[in-house]
Write an enzyme that holds these catalytic residues in place. Structure first.
Site, short mmCIF file in Angstrom:
data_model
loop_
_atom_site.label_atom_id
_atom_site.label_comp_id
_atom_site.label_asym_id
_atom_site.label_seq_id
_atom_site.Cartn_x
_atom_site.Cartn_y
_atom_site.Cartn_z
CG ASP A 113 -83.86 -69.38 -60.41
OD1 ASP A 113 -83.60 -69.47 -61.63
OD2 ASP A 113 -83.07 -69.72 -59.52
CG ASP A 126 -82.55 -73.27 -64.13
OD1 ASP A 126 -81.38 -73.00 -64.46
OD2 ASP A 126 -83.16 -72.69 -63.20
#
Length: 157
Positions: A113, A126
């Site tokens: 991330d 995402d």
């Protein structure tokens, strides 16, 4: 659907490669002041790092999602559903690759991330998954069938 899924997967994996090579742990780069930053985070869990000790569960869930989407896609005749399932397939497949092949080990890998929104840190997959889910809800509420609108032909990518 497959083309969109491949684009999502490729964009996500290339952006993660960039993040791993360009960002050091803890470093924060401002993209849009007070809104979006780049910050590297290796996530063993789900959203908000929930379930950090159950990485294998997320691996199985991602694999099931990929198989389920491919199974349902056989009936696709709706352009809107093709987009939804393409975005979901690309995001799920990219997360599955992370879980399978990133450290610390097979089927226990951490998702990379790096897009920091303040409340959470995510990635391109995402974004595709969130957008795909929002459109899925909209199509479901409106009653749009996978097979398309009766009497109209829709290409199934």
């Amino acid at each position: 659907m497959i083309v969109l899924a491949a684009m999502v997967l490729l964009t996500d994996q290339v952006s993660k490669f960039w993040a791993l090579s360009a960002l050091s742990d803890g470093e924060r780069i401002t993209v849009i002041p007070q809104l979006i930053h780049f910050r590297l985070l290796l996530n063993p869990g789900a959203a908000f790092s929930i379930g950090e000790g159950a990485t294998w569960v997320f691996t199985l869930t991602a694999a099931a999602a990929v198989v389920g989407i491919l199974y349902v896609a056989r009936r696709l005749r709706s352009t809107a559903w093709t987009i939804v399932l393409g975005a979901l397939l690309g995001g799920a497949a990219s997360h599955l690759l992370d879980r399978l092949f990133r450290p610390p080990g097979f089927a226990q890998g951490h998702v990379v991330d790096f897009i920091d929104y303040g409340l959470f840190v995510g990635n391109v997959a995402d974004i595709a998954l969130t957008g795909g889910c929002a459109l899925l809800l909209l199509l479901s509420v409106r009653g749009v069938p996978l097979e398309g609108v009766a009497g109209k032909e829709h290409p199934s990518a």
